[in-house]
Design a protein around this motif. Structure first.
Motif, PDB file in Angstrom:
ATOM      1  N   ARG A   1       0.835  -1.202   0.000  1.00 15.37           N
ATOM      2  CA  ARG A   1       0.000   0.000   0.000  1.00 15.37           C
ATOM      3  C   ARG A   1       0.876   1.261   0.000  1.00 15.37           C
ATOM      4  O   ARG A   1       0.628   2.193  -0.747  1.00 15.37           O
ATOM      5  CB  ARG A   1      -0.938  -0.001   1.194  1.00 15.37           C
ATOM      6  CG  ARG A   1      -1.871   1.211   1.195  1.00 15.37           C
ATOM      7  CD  ARG A   1      -2.836   1.179   2.324  1.00 15.37           C
ATOM      8  NE  ARG A   1      -3.754   0.067   2.093  1.00 15.37           N
ATOM      9  CZ  ARG A   1      -4.572  -0.408   2.999  1.00 15.37           C
ATOM     10  NH1 ARG A   1      -4.595   0.107   4.202  1.00 15.37           N
ATOM     11  NH2 ARG A   1      -5.376  -1.410   2.725  1.00 15.37           N
ATOM     12  N   SER A   2       1.907   1.275   0.816  1.00 18.48           N
ATOM     13  CA  SER A   2       2.815   2.429   0.853  1.00 18.48           C
ATOM     14  C   SER A   2       3.561   2.581  -0.465  1.00 18.48           C
ATOM     15  O   SER A   2       3.723   3.693  -0.973  1.00 18.48           O
ATOM     16  CB  SER A   2       3.828   2.286   1.988  1.00 18.48           C
ATOM     17  OG  SER A   2       3.165   2.265   3.232  1.00 18.48           O
ATOM     18  N   ALA A   3       4.010   1.456  -1.022  1.00 19.29           N
ATOM     19  CA  ALA A   3       4.701   1.502  -2.311  1.00 19.29           C
ATOM     20  C   ALA A   3       3.778   2.045  -3.393  1.00 19.29           C
ATOM     21  O   ALA A   3       4.183   2.872  -4.213  1.00 19.29           O
ATOM     22  CB  ALA A   3       5.208   0.111  -2.692  1.00 19.29           C
ATOM     23  N   GLY A   4       2.526   1.606  -3.385  1.00 16.02           N
ATOM     24  CA  GLY A   4       1.557   2.099  -4.360  1.00 16.02           C
ATOM     25  C   GLY A   4       1.329   3.591  -4.214  1.00 16.02           C
ATOM     26  O   GLY A   4       1.221   4.320  -5.212  1.00 16.02           O
ATOM     27  N   ALA A   5       1.248   4.072  -2.979  1.00 18.30           N
ATOM     28  CA  ALA A   5       1.052   5.504  -2.737  1.00 18.30           C
ATOM     29  C   ALA A   5       2.253   6.301  -3.250  1.00 18.30           C
ATOM     30  O   ALA A   5       2.088   7.366  -3.860  1.00 18.30           O
ATOM     31  CB  ALA A   5       0.838   5.764  -1.244  1.00 18.30           C
TER      32      ALA A   5
ATOM     33  N   VAL B   1      -1.442   3.174 -14.330  1.00 24.02           N
ATOM     34  CA  VAL B   1      -1.465   2.385 -13.106  1.00 24.02           C
ATOM     35  C   VAL B   1      -0.031   2.299 -12.603  1.00 24.02           C
ATOM     36  O   VAL B   1       0.889   2.041 -13.367  1.00 24.02           O
ATOM     37  CB  VAL B   1      -1.999   0.962 -13.372  1.00 24.02           C
ATOM     38  CG1 VAL B   1      -1.986   0.138 -12.113  1.00 24.02           C
ATOM     39  CG2 VAL B   1      -3.398   1.029 -13.965  1.00 24.02           C
ATOM     40  N   ALA B   2       0.154   2.546 -11.326  1.00 21.44           N
ATOM     41  CA  ALA B   2       1.496   2.518 -10.752  1.00 21.44           C
ATOM     42  C   ALA B   2       2.039   1.097 -10.698  1.00 21.44           C
ATOM     43  O   ALA B   2       1.297   0.142 -10.509  1.00 21.44           O
ATOM     44  CB  ALA B   2       1.469   3.123  -9.354  1.00 21.44           C
ATOM     45  N   LEU B   3       3.341   0.970 -10.868  1.00 22.13           N
ATOM     46  CA  LEU B   3       4.002  -0.329 -10.730  1.00 22.13           C
ATOM     47  C   LEU B   3       4.136  -0.662  -9.250  1.00 22.13           C
ATOM     48  O   LEU B   3       4.380   0.219  -8.427  1.00 22.13           O
ATOM     49  CB  LEU B   3       5.388  -0.282 -11.363  1.00 22.13           C
ATOM     50  CG  LEU B   3       5.456  -0.024 -12.862  1.00 22.13           C
ATOM     51  CD1 LEU B   3       6.914   0.119 -13.301  1.00 22.13           C
ATOM     52  CD2 LEU B   3       4.788  -1.117 -13.640  1.00 22.13           C
ATOM     53  N   THR B   4       3.995  -1.937  -8.929  1.00 17.58           N
ATOM     54  CA  THR B   4       4.197  -2.369  -7.544  1.00 17.58           C
ATOM     55  C   THR B   4       5.695  -2.420  -7.256  1.00 17.58           C
ATOM     56  O   THR B   4       6.526  -2.347  -8.172  1.00 17.58           O
ATOM     57  CB  THR B   4       3.591  -3.767  -7.314  1.00 17.58           C
ATOM     58  OG1 THR B   4       4.338  -4.714  -8.090  1.00 17.58           O
ATOM     59  CG2 THR B   4       2.122  -3.810  -7.669  1.00 17.58           C
ATOM     60  N   GLY B   5       6.034  -2.580  -6.002  1.00 18.54           N
ATOM     61  CA  GLY B   5       7.440  -2.687  -5.629  1.00 18.54           C
ATOM     62  C   GLY B   5       8.129  -3.857  -6.304  1.00 18.54           C
ATOM     63  O   GLY B   5       9.261  -3.744  -6.777  1.00 18.54           O
TER      64      GLY B   5
END
Length: 120
Positions: free
Chosen positions: A27-31, A58-62
């Motif tokens: 969740r933090s990585a997405g933010a 769409v953001a990439l995940t960690g």
């Protein structure tokens, strides 16, 4: 907006992406990735110049970022999987998600697009 401000905004986005890749909490990585995309979207296109690539929808995940960084090494996905202690299928899934999110159809195209966006 002058070149120095634009350069700083791209740098900030890159730092956010780098931090997101190191954060264990998805969740933090997405933010952080969302914030990086917003920073890149705020960079104006100079008059008379074609707009650059659109910001990531769409953001990439960690994990996707970690796989993306490994893709530039030009080693087989199996070696990436071994080095990341993941299954081959997991790495393959992450790589395909990266290609889709970056609008790329190959490893080289994904790496080039990531560099354009300041993700690497």
């Amino acid at each position: 907006m002058d070149t120095a401000v634009t350069t700083c905004l791209v740098w900030v986005a890159g730092v956010l992406v780098e931090i997101a890749g190191d954060v264990a909490d998805a969740r933090s990585a997405g933010a952080l990735m969302h914030e990086a995309s917003a920073v890149l979207a705020s960079v104006p296109t100079p008059p008379g110049r074609a707009p650059g690539p659109p910001p990531l929808p769409v953001a990439l995940t960690g994990r996707q970022l970690a796989v993306l960084r490994q893709l530039q090494r030009e080693v087989p996905l199996r070696h990436i999987a071994d080095g990341m202690y993941l299954s081959y299928n997991t790495v393959k899934s992450h790589a395909h998600a990266v290609y889709r999110k970056l609008g790329a159809s190959s490893r080289a195209e994904a790496v080039d697009r990531a560099r354009e966006l300041g993700l690497m």
